[in-house]
Design a protein around this motif. Structure first.
Motif, mmCIF file in Angstrom:
data_model
loop_
_atom_site.group_PDB
_atom_site.id
_atom_site.type_symbol
_atom_site.label_atom_id
_atom_site.label_comp_id
_atom_site.label_asym_id
_atom_site.label_seq_id
_atom_site.Cartn_x
_atom_site.Cartn_y
_atom_site.Cartn_z
ATOM 1 N N PRO A 1 0.811 -1.227 0.000
ATOM 2 C CA PRO A 1 0.000 0.000 0.000
ATOM 3 C C PRO A 1 0.837 1.267 0.000
ATOM 4 O O PRO A 1 0.398 2.305 -0.462
ATOM 5 N N GLU A 2 2.075 1.185 0.512
ATOM 6 C CA GLU A 2 2.946 2.359 0.513
ATOM 7 C C GLU A 2 3.860 2.373 -0.700
ATOM 8 O O GLU A 2 4.727 3.238 -0.823
ATOM 9 N N ALA A 3 3.672 1.382 -1.576
ATOM 10 C CA ALA A 3 4.410 1.303 -2.847
ATOM 11 C C ALA A 3 5.919 1.297 -2.659
ATOM 12 O O ALA A 3 6.660 1.838 -3.460
ATOM 13 N N LYS A 4 6.362 0.662 -1.586
ATOM 14 C CA LYS A 4 7.804 0.604 -1.355
ATOM 15 C C LYS A 4 8.443 -0.618 -2.006
ATOM 16 O O LYS A 4 9.576 -0.554 -2.450
ATOM 17 N N GLU A 5 7.705 -1.718 -2.036
ATOM 18 C CA GLU A 5 8.302 -2.942 -2.556
ATOM 19 C C GLU A 5 7.461 -3.503 -3.700
ATOM 20 O O GLU A 5 6.235 -3.501 -3.644
ATOM 21 N N VAL A 6 8.168 -3.973 -4.708
ATOM 22 C CA VAL A 6 7.532 -4.648 -5.837
ATOM 23 C C VAL A 6 8.079 -6.069 -5.889
ATOM 24 O O VAL A 6 9.286 -6.272 -5.992
ATOM 25 N N LYS A 7 7.168 -7.041 -5.819
ATOM 26 C CA LYS A 7 7.578 -8.460 -5.845
ATOM 27 C C LYS A 7 7.511 -8.951 -7.286
ATOM 28 O O LYS A 7 6.443 -8.995 -7.885
ATOM 29 N N TRP A 8 8.672 -9.342 -7.797
ATOM 30 C CA TRP A 8 8.805 -9.646 -9.219
ATOM 31 C C TRP A 8 9.466 -11.011 -9.376
ATOM 32 O O TRP A 8 10.555 -11.253 -8.884
#
Length: 802
Positions: free
Chosen positions: A40-47
């Motif tokens: 929700p805080e757009a800190k981490e993107v799981k790829w």
């Protein structure tokens, strides 16, 4: 099986109160969607990215995939500021690897047991050749002999060989590319079977090299089942070798290492547990041989679940389904649905095995990614990526089994929010493929100098990341042009760093700043529009064009450096400058600078040369002026070893200037010395002085573009020289021929068997038959006689005779 009616949209749009920074093309929706991370805080993107299947060297098609994914990853992190956790798998066990590892192991044993080409080896190879032809080239006679292979294949496959479709009516496809590969393989075996000498060690190596691709499947058909399933080294020695080579290739292409690497062989227990959960959720079933299959019908009966969401039009494609199951999978009569796919395969003799509740077995191809991604990243991913050919069945199967594993309640479970698929790289209309053997490996291309990490990446940046790319001459030229354009811009800015513009009026600053801000906005909008790198590159080129057309004397250095630092940052984000940090304040990319140890001496000699040329051209190069120029730069008595060649260039130039001054040499000799410094002494050290009108010479390294220009110039000069030499030779031969001809007296020239009577001047009056020579003929002969008379009289004068 017909696609069931959908009770709700198959993809749930991520929600956020924060406006999206960008849109991405999403294969799930086949449109652009706002990019909103799970965090929700757009800190981490799981790829999670599908990595290599390591049984052979990576080729340029792989480069297209992994370099492009690296570009997207760098833009997300370096430009948009996301904290990415990037996980990539290594497929080190699947049907291809089992086959290749087993075949290579058996061939190595066969070669060790047969170091000489005995009759038994030849018989075995002929049988292998026969088996290969029967399986792969059905138009040929099943008993075609090696000596008849070329003739018969030229007749039966004439259309394919000539570049047409098999039926001769259309364009070739992958089918024809595969036929060509089989023709080449069988033809190679036929050639070595017919080779006369087979006694030396070199002959043996050449024989096995030519016959290898027919021997591999044949030996496997005979002995493959005898391989010890517990001895995984038969397969891992192959995969470990090619994983290391893959990693080396990727680093040579400046592809960032994954944050986490997972390997199938290290995930046996976790994969078993993952499959058990799917079975527990009633989406998997066991067959009598100990295999576990995914139950598509059961999965789709649960509201919210949909199979083949990425490519629903391919869900009944039996060829793709079979390819997804692997070459070693035998069709099971116990499958509940034709499209049901293996989650766990019972290991047959000669295949590696792991323990499971269902007996010794190995993972299905698709399950590995679901289990590994789930283990590292959890039950939901932001991004899953890979090549476009993985959409179906691989990624569609991953989606179904993962959503079956993580939830079986009504409403389903969304495993991936964004699927990113890279387009193919094509050669002559066919995708580059290991199975088609129509590829150039990455290491071959880099070693030959066909590409550099930068030039290849620029080519991919010039195309849309999810579109196919076919490398053409025009595309190569466009890539080379962009690289050259940016490089020359950096040369100019580096020159300004060395020669600051202290007298700038600044009149152009406002105009250039507005153009700069507009360019930044345009590039931002391009990257936010699903990573539109072609537009981004065009924006950079356009800004450089504006800079080149601006009056530099009216532009302050501060504005120039701001633009240059921004362009530097963007090209570094794109991965065009090795491991350089995009946030560093240095300007330019690698390859634009001369060696550090060269700078004190090269800039000094360039400055002296500029002054000498200026005064020599104006005619004011006096001894006093020359002494003043030389006295400004005195090389130290001692230098570091690396600096000695450059110090010697400076001191030698100064000594030569003094020598010319002592002998009162004309200005042209001073100018010739300046040219020699540029064209020979510094050039040989990899440095060039680019002379510019009404300005100092720009110091730059000798690059490929300059070398090519010089080579072309020298080639033209050589052609002109050779043409002149040819003309001179022909002229000399002509003169020699005339000189020899002149020795013949005009009174004797016609005294041949063609005539029987002559007058006092030697002119023929009767022909060989005794008939009068016709007047028309006599007229022509008189002209020839007059020419010869003049030639002969000139000759006689030359030798002193009357």
């Amino acid at each position: 099986m017909a696609t069931p009616a959908r009770t709700q949209p198959p993809w749930k749009e991520p929600q956020s109160t924060v406006p999206a920074k960008l849109k991405v093309w999403n294969s799930l929706t086949r449109t652009k969607n706002d990019f909103i991370p799970i965090d929700p805080e757009a800190k981490e993107v799981k790829w999670y990215n599908c990595g290599p299947t390591v049984y052979d060297d990576a080729h340029l098609g792989h480069a297209r995939n992994y370099v492009t994914i690296d570009v997207l990853r760098r833009i997300l992190a370096g430009y948009f500021g996301y904290n990415i956790k990037f996980v990539q798998n290594v497929t080190d066990v699947d049907d291809k690897i089992i086959l290749r590892g087993r075949q290579q192991h058996l061939l190595a044993n066969f070669k060790a047991e047969n170091p000489e080409l005995t009759a038994e080896v030849m018989i075995t190879t002929v049988r292998a050749f026969d088996a290969y032809v029967k399986k792969n080239l059905p138009l040929l006679s099943p008993d075609v002999k090696p000596e008849d292979f070329n003739k018969e294949s030229a007749e039966k496959y004439a259309a394919v060989i000539s570049g047409k479709s098999l039926d001769g009516t259309g364009s070739p496809t992958d089918k024809e590319a595969k036929i060509k590969m089989h023709l080449k393989t069988a033809g190679s075996a036929a050639t070595v079977l017919l080779a006369p000498s087979k006694s030396t060690e070199a002959d043996v190596q050449e024989f096995y090299a030519g016959a290898e691709d027919v021997l591999l499947p044949y030996l496997d058909s005979l002995h493959g089942s005898s391989i010890d399933a517990e001895d995984h080294t038969v397969f891992t020695k192959l995969t470990q070798k090619y994983e290391a080579r893959f990693n080396e290739d990727m680093r040579n292409l400046n592809v960032l290492d994954p944050d986490v690497v997972t390997r199938v062989t290290e995930y046996g227990p976790q994969i078993v547990t993952f499959v058990e959960k799917i079975v527990e959720n009633n989406y998997g079933y066991k067959t009598s041989d100990g295999s576990i299959y995914f139950d598509i019908d059961s999965f789709e009966k649960t509201p919210g679940n949909h199979y083949a969401r990425l490519e629903p039009w391919n869900r009944n494609d039996k060829d793709l389904q079979a390819d997804g199951e692997g070459a070693l999978t035998k069709k099971s009569t116990e499958k509940r649905g034709d499209a049901d796919f293996a989650l766990w395969k019972s290991s047959k003799p000669g295949e590696p095995a792991w323990k499971s509740p269902w007996g010794p077995g190995r993972p299905g191809w698709h399950i590995e990614c679901s289990a590994m991604a789930g283990d590292v990243l959890g039950a939901q991913l932001d991004i899953h990526s890979g090549g476009i050919d993985l959409c179906f069945p691989h990624h569609d199967n991953e989606l179904a089994q993962s959503e079956a594993h993580f939830s079986h309640s009504a409403g389903g479970h969304q495993w991936v929010n964004y699927f990113l698929h890279m387009g193919h790289l094509s050669i002559s209309g066919s995708k580059m493929s290991k199975s088609l053997k129509n590829f150039t490996t990455i290491r071959e291309a880099l070693a030959r100098g066909d590409w550099t990490a930068r030039s290849l990446r620029i080519i991919f940046l010039l195309g849309g990341w999810h579109d196919g790319v076919e490398i053409t001459d025009d595309l190569r030229k466009a890539g080379s042009s962009f690289e050259s354009y940016v490089t020359n811009f950096f040369y100019k800015v580096r020159d300004i760093e060395q020669h600051p513009n202290t007298n700038s009026s600044g009149k152009e600053d406002e105009k250039m700043t507005k153009l700069f801000e507009a360019s930044k906005e345009k590039l931002h909008n391009a990257l936010a529009d699903s990573f539109d790198t072609p537009t981004a590159l065009r924006t950079i080129s356009a800004l450089i064009t504006e800079f080149n057309s601006t009056d530099k004397s009216a532009l302050s250095d501060t504005v120039v450096f701001d633009i240059a630092r921004w362009i530097t940052r963007i090209v570094r984000i794109f991965g065009l400058d090795g491991s350089a940090d995009p946030n560093e304040t240095t300007i330019g990319w690698s390859g634009i600078d001369i060696p550090t140890e060269a700078k004190p001496f090269v800039y000094a000699v360039a400055r002296e040369r500029d002054e000498v040329r200026q005064y020599a051209i104006s005619g004011n190069l006096s001894d006093e002026v020359l002494s003043s120029i030389i006295s400004k730069d005195k090389p130290a008595q001692q230098q570091d070893a690396a600096a000695i060649p450059y110090a010697e260039v400076l001191s030698t130039f100064q000594e030569n200037l003094k020598s010319l001054a002592e002998k009162k040499a004309p200005a042209k000799e001073f100018l010739a010395l300046c040219d020699a410094l540029r064209d020979t002494h510094l050039w040989d050290l990899g440095i060039y002085l680019e002379d510019r009108e009404n300005s100092h010479a720009m110091v730059r390294p000798v690059d490929a573009e300059l070398r090519a220009a010089r080579d072309q110039k020298e080639a033209i000069a050589r052609q002109k020289r050779e043409a002149k030499e040819k003309r001179d030779k022909e002229e000399a031969e002509k003169k020699a021929k005339l000189a020899e001809q002149a020795k013949l007296s005009h009174k004797e020239m016609f005294k041949t068997e063609e005539y029987s009577q002559w007058d006092d001047d030697g002119m023929p009056t009767k022909d060989a038959k005794g008939e009068d020579v016709p007047k028309s003929r006599t007229k022509k002969l008189r002209k020839d006689w007059e020419r010869q008379r003049k030639l002969h009289e000139e000759y006689l004068k030359g030798v002193g005779q009357a």
